[in-house]
Design a protein around this motif. Structure first.
Motif, PDB file in Angstrom:
ATOM      1  N   LYS A   1       0.918  -1.204  -0.041  1.00  0.00           N
ATOM      2  CA  LYS A   1      -0.112   0.047   0.142  1.00  0.00           C
ATOM      3  C   LYS A   1       0.926   1.209  -0.067  1.00  0.00           C
ATOM      4  O   LYS A   1       1.899   1.222   0.713  1.00  0.00           O
ATOM      5  N   PHE A   2       0.646   2.167  -1.060  1.00  0.00           N
ATOM      6  CA  PHE A   2       1.318   3.571  -1.092  1.00  0.00           C
ATOM      7  C   PHE A   2       0.995   4.220   0.234  1.00  0.00           C
ATOM      8  O   PHE A   2      -0.193   4.541   0.420  1.00  0.00           O
ATOM      9  N   GLY A   3       1.821   4.637   1.095  1.00  0.00           N
ATOM     10  CA  GLY A   3       1.673   5.451   2.420  1.00  0.00           C
ATOM     11  C   GLY A   3       2.111   6.734   2.156  1.00  0.00           C
ATOM     12  O   GLY A   3       1.030   7.758   2.657  1.00  0.00           O
TER      13      GLY A   3
ATOM     14  N   GLY B   1      -5.702  12.693   1.715  1.00  0.00           N
ATOM     15  CA  GLY B   1      -6.640  11.588   1.080  1.00  0.00           C
ATOM     16  C   GLY B   1      -5.817  10.371   1.895  1.00  0.00           C
ATOM     17  O   GLY B   1      -5.388  10.328   2.908  1.00  0.00           O
ATOM     18  N   GLY B   2      -6.111   9.244   0.997  1.00  0.00           N
ATOM     19  CA  GLY B   2      -5.543   8.023   1.502  1.00  0.00           C
ATOM     20  C   GLY B   2      -4.068   7.686   1.588  1.00  0.00           C
ATOM     21  O   GLY B   2      -3.511   7.098   2.437  1.00  0.00           O
ATOM     22  N   THR B   3      -3.230   8.811   1.016  1.00  0.00           N
ATOM     23  CA  THR B   3      -1.922   8.707   1.235  1.00  0.00           C
ATOM     24  C   THR B   3      -1.589  10.094   1.869  1.00  0.00           C
ATOM     25  O   THR B   3      -2.238  11.219   1.696  1.00  0.00           O
ATOM     26  N   ALA B   4      -0.287  10.288   2.602  1.00  0.00           N
ATOM     27  CA  ALA B   4       0.008  11.629   3.016  1.00  0.00           C
ATOM     28  C   ALA B   4       1.268  12.340   2.092  1.00  0.00           C
ATOM     29  O   ALA B   4       1.912  11.676   1.603  1.00  0.00           O
ATOM     30  N   LEU B   5       1.142  13.519   1.979  1.00  0.00           N
ATOM     31  CA  LEU B   5       2.144  14.426   1.572  1.00  0.00           C
ATOM     32  C   LEU B   5       2.993  14.763   2.739  1.00  0.00           C
ATOM     33  O   LEU B   5       2.495  15.479   3.394  1.00  0.00           O
ATOM     34  N   ALA B   6       4.086  14.315   2.722  1.00  0.00           N
ATOM     35  CA  ALA B   6       5.158  14.681   4.044  1.00  0.00           C
ATOM     36  C   ALA B   6       6.327  15.674   3.572  1.00  0.00           C
ATOM     37  O   ALA B   6       6.681  15.527   2.523  1.00  0.00           O
TER      38      ALA B   6
END
Length: 127
Positions: free
Chosen positions: A2-4, A43-48
């Motif tokens: 899963k892309f985190g 959304g489903g993934t985070a931009l960090a």
């Protein structure tokens, strides 16, 4: 699998989070007390974001982005690309490419954030 998340290396994490909140209407998910790492709700993934200083402490040598010669981009899907571009520019982004209708049905524009990362603002594919 899963892309985190995706992590961009920046000079000032707090300033970058503030910019993305103002430019793209996102909200902060997390900011470490050191100020060296933070995440946005996307959304489903985070931009960090991680500070370049922290990465250097960890033995990495991160380079600065170049929106004129990018090696990647991040994209935000929205209903009104022109309005999204206007908001981003008002927050300090730099216009790279004005909104344009693409043959496959998307409207696409590009801005550079305050660090120089290329950001695509677009409608959904096929719509």
């Amino acid at each position: 699998m899963k892309f985190g998340y995706t992590i961009l290396y920046v000079d000032d994490v707090r300033r970058t989070l503030d910019f993305y909140v103002a430019a793209f209407g996102l909200s902060v998910r997390f900011l470490h007390e050191s100020g060296d790492f933070g995440e946005l709700e996307t959304g489903g993934t985070a931009l960090a974001f991680s500070s370049r200083a922290l990465m250097r402490q960890l033995g990495k040598q991160p380079s600065a982005p170049d929106s004129g010669a990018p090696c990647f981009e991040i994209a935000f899907v929205c209903d009104d690309v022109a309005a999204a571009v206007d908001r981003a520019l008002a927050a300090g982004a730099r216009l790279v490419q004005a909104p344009e209708a693409m043959p496959w049905g998307q409207t696409v524009a590009y801005v550079a954030d305050h660090e120089g990362y290329l950001v695509e603002l677009c409608t959904a594919v096929g719509g």
